[in-house]
Design an enzyme around this catalytic site. Structure first.
Site, PDB file in Angstrom:
ATOM      1  N   ASP A 119       0.821  -1.217   0.000  1.00  0.00           N
ATOM      2  CA  ASP A 119       0.000   0.000   0.000  1.00  0.00           C
ATOM      3  C   ASP A 119       0.857   1.269   0.000  1.00  0.00           C
ATOM      4  O   ASP A 119       0.324   2.378   0.082  1.00  0.00           O
ATOM      5  CB  ASP A 119      -0.935   0.006   1.225  1.00  0.00           C
ATOM      6  N   ARG A 178      22.045  -0.497  -3.420  1.00  0.00           N
ATOM      7  CA  ARG A 178      22.042  -1.802  -2.750  1.00  0.00           C
ATOM      8  C   ARG A 178      22.662  -2.852  -3.658  1.00  0.00           C
ATOM      9  O   ARG A 178      22.745  -2.627  -4.884  1.00  0.00           O
ATOM     10  CB  ARG A 178      20.576  -2.213  -2.489  1.00  0.00           C
ATOM     11  N   ASP A 247      18.592  -6.940  -1.295  1.00  0.00           N
ATOM     12  CA  ASP A 247      18.007  -5.608  -1.518  1.00  0.00           C
ATOM     13  C   ASP A 247      18.104  -4.741  -0.262  1.00  0.00           C
ATOM     14  O   ASP A 247      17.808  -3.546  -0.318  1.00  0.00           O
ATOM     15  CB  ASP A 247      16.548  -5.709  -1.989  1.00  0.00           C
TER      16      ASP A 247
HETATM   17  P1  AMP Z   1      11.654  -4.580   3.100  1.00  0.00           P
HETATM   18  O1  AMP Z   1      11.619  -6.003   3.546  1.00  0.00           O
HETATM   19  O2  AMP Z   1      10.915  -3.620   3.997  1.00  0.00           O
HETATM   20  O3  AMP Z   1      13.045  -4.109   2.841  1.00  0.00           O
HETATM   21  O4  AMP Z   1      10.847  -4.513   1.720  1.00  0.00           O
HETATM   22  C1  AMP Z   1      11.067  -5.369   0.619  1.00  0.00           C
HETATM   23  C2  AMP Z   1      10.392  -4.795  -0.602  1.00  0.00           C
HETATM   24  O5  AMP Z   1       8.982  -4.667  -0.402  1.00  0.00           O
HETATM   25  C3  AMP Z   1      10.875  -3.413  -1.007  1.00  0.00           C
HETATM   26  O6  AMP Z   1      10.843  -3.348  -2.411  1.00  0.00           O
HETATM   27  C4  AMP Z   1       9.848  -2.510  -0.394  1.00  0.00           C
HETATM   28  O7  AMP Z   1       9.752  -1.274  -1.061  1.00  0.00           O
HETATM   29  C5  AMP Z   1       8.573  -3.318  -0.566  1.00  0.00           C
HETATM   30  N1  AMP Z   1       7.563  -2.994   0.433  1.00  0.00           N
HETATM   31  C6  AMP Z   1       7.569  -3.310   1.748  1.00  0.00           C
HETATM   32  N2  AMP Z   1       6.453  -2.844   2.361  1.00  0.00           N
HETATM   33  C7  AMP Z   1       5.722  -2.204   1.410  1.00  0.00           C
HETATM   34  C8  AMP Z   1       4.479  -1.524   1.395  1.00  0.00           C
HETATM   35  N3  AMP Z   1       3.727  -1.392   2.492  1.00  0.00           N
HETATM   36  N4  AMP Z   1       4.062  -1.000   0.230  1.00  0.00           N
HETATM   37  C9  AMP Z   1       4.782  -1.130  -0.888  1.00  0.00           C
HETATM   38  N5  AMP Z   1       5.963  -1.765  -0.970  1.00  0.00           N
HETATM   39  C10 AMP Z   1       6.430  -2.303   0.170  1.00  0.00           C
HETATM   40 MG    MG Z   2      14.245  -3.072   2.020  1.00  0.00          MG
END
Ligand code: AMP
Ligand code: MG
Length: 483
Positions: A119, A178, A247
């Site tokens: 979201d 990254r 990432d």
């Molecule tokens: P993270 O584990 O938080 O590093 O996120 C992994 C991937 O999921 C990244 O590409 C983030 O931008 C995406 N992501 C995580 N939470 C959300 C969210 N609520 N809305 C959109 N993308 C998300």
């Molecule tokens: Mg991340």
């Protein structure tokens, strides 16, 4: 400088448009300031007084765009729990541009081309955790991204069957590149494109290599050195990142993307802090091996522009470098000198880790109390907070022997230990208290914890209780990734 005088510079549009998405933030409803960080203001020459204005809140919220800024989200790929995901990217973070080489990014600013099923939002809980912990890492001298400010709002998002208020952290980093960014660029199989990204990283994080021969190889070597040190620092202080996907792995050797991380409460070698990490890929003890894995993933992306065999060969130095930094610092945490013992006190340290685990002892509190120990005859300040005392009593016999061999005294060890054993480590239960108060509209503890985070060696007399062991019912709890 006034907020309106800040001039942001965007340098990412030199890449092809398929590597980013120009997108404006989607503001939250009724934004309100939770906290701002004076130390981060200094880095970008912003007057603190500006942070108390509604303009500052609007700036974080994305309804006020500063001069020079063209907001955008970056594309990247990544190995998540070992599996390659070809398209990720800033799904909820939006880059605003740089001031003084600090690249400003708001996290939780709405949908981008890379949001997938998400979201685009971040909830208050996770934003407070990122805001405070990046500053706590800074306070401990551990390389990290920083945070300038945080807002709460009357917008809500669904998480774990509940509605939580949406929030935005304005975070800053010398680099947001990254390993996953290289993995995404490498899909082009185009040397020129990958070289351009490598030159961008060199300009941001390794400027001394700009005119060097074999600069891409050297960039990689520097990253290996920085990463070995970073992971050693994490482990010395009992930090677990929790989601070391490629990432979430910085090309500048910084701690980035704070999620279900933890500072260990009682010591547990194989501790897993991330609820979704069933197999312990990102367990405390596995972190150097995963970091090495991630650097090999980077080699796969760099091999088009580098001599792969040279990079692989340099990787042989990674674990020894990590071990050296780890042992040097662990020795200091014990008030000892690694260079004075043939085996760097390796056995003493391994024995300590085993004893701490068997004793169920709060990891960082142990080192703080050891720093202030006055005699081997009275170990009560330490033994009284262990669940089981016997393992530690045995270890103290070995410790005393090494202290005698090295001819150290309580005073001489104190001088060494006081510089590396902070009084305050912000464990998850402490952050949780600030989060619960914030949910009731009281942000004072967030601000108090910010000061403790940045000054962990100082006295904070109103918060003595945070220097005690974590209450058992809150210790070593796993957190969910949902944020
Ligand atoms: P993270 O584990 O938080 O590093 O996120 C992994 C991937 O999921 C990244 O590409 C983030 O931008 C995406 N992501 C995580 N939470 C959300 C969210 N609520 N809305 C959109 N993308 C998300
Ligand atoms: Mg991340």
């Amino acid at each position: 400088m006034k907020l309106n005088e800040l001039k942001l510079e965007v340098d990412y549009f030199e890449f092809d448009e398929k590597y980013y998405h120009k997108v404006n933030p989607t503001p939250l409803k009724n934004p309100k300031l939770v906290s701002f960080n004076p130390l981060a203001c200094e880095l970008i020459n912003l007057d603190y007084s500006e942070c108390e204005t509604s303009d500052f809140v609007d700036f974080i919220n994305g309804s006020k765009i500063l001069e020079g800024s063209t907001p955008y989200a970056m594309a990247y790929a990544g190995h998540q729990f070992g599996y390659f995901v070809p398209q990720l990217g800033d799904g909820r973070a939006i880059n605003l541009g740089a001031v003084n080489n600090w690249h400003l990014q708001t996290k939780g600013s709405g949908l981008t081309r890379y949001s997938r099923q998400g979201d685009g939002r971040a909830v208050l809980r996770s934003s407070i955790r990122e805001y405070i912990m990046s500053e706590a890492m800074f306070g401990l001298g551990i390389p990290t991204t920083r945070a300038l400010g945080i807002i709460d709002s009357d917008s809500f998002a669904h998480r774990d069957w509940e509605q939580e208020s949406c929030s935005i952290v304005l975070r800053m980093s010398p680099s947001w590149i990254r390993v996953g960014t290289f993995e995404f660029f490498a899909r082009s199989r185009d040397k020129e494109t990958i070289s351009k990204l490598a030159d961008y990283v060199i300009k941001q994080s390794y400027p001394h290599l700009e005119n060097e021969e074999n600069r891409y190889e050297k960039m990689f070597y520097s990253l290996v050195d920085k990463t070995a040190e970073l992971i050693a620092l994490w482990q010395v202080y009992g930090f677990q990142h929790g989601v070391m996907n490629t990432d979430n792995f910085s090309l500048a050797g910084l701690t980035i993307d704070y999620g279900p991380y933890a500072f260990m409460d009682y010591f547990e070698k194989n501790s897993i802090c991330n609820h979704t990490d069933a197999e312990g890929r990102y367990s405390y003890n596995n972190q150097p091996y995963v970091a090495r894995w991630n650097l090999f993933a980077l080699i796969s992306a760099l091999k088009l522009i580098c001599d792969e065999s040279k990079l692989e060969s340099y990787m042989k130095t990674f674990l020894p470098q990590h071990e050296k930094v780890y042992l040097d610092l662990m020795n200091k945490r014990l008030g000892l000198d690694a260079s004075k013992s043939g085996n760097s006190n390796l056995h003493l340290i391994l024995e300590l880790l085993g004893s701490l685990e068997n004793a169920k002892m709060d990891y960082n509190v142990f080192f703080y109390r050891l720093t202030h120990l006055k005699s081997f005859e009275d170990l009560s300040s330490i033994l009284d907070i262990a669940v089981f005392q016997e393992p530690l009593k045995n270890w103290f016999e070995s410790y005393k022997k090494v202290c005698d061999e090295q001819k150290t005294t309580f005073e001489s060890r104190f001088e060494v230990m006081k510089k590396v054993n902070p009084k305050y480590i912000l464990k998850n239960y402490i952050l949780q208290e600030a989060i619960e108060k914030a949910h009731e509209g009281d942000y004072s503890l967030v601000n108090d914890l910010l000061k403790i985070a940045q000054n962990p060696y100082d006295e904070h007399s109103d918060f003595e209780r945070y220097a005690n062991p974590t209450p058992m019912k809150f210790a070593n709890i796993k957190l969910s990734c949902s944020s």
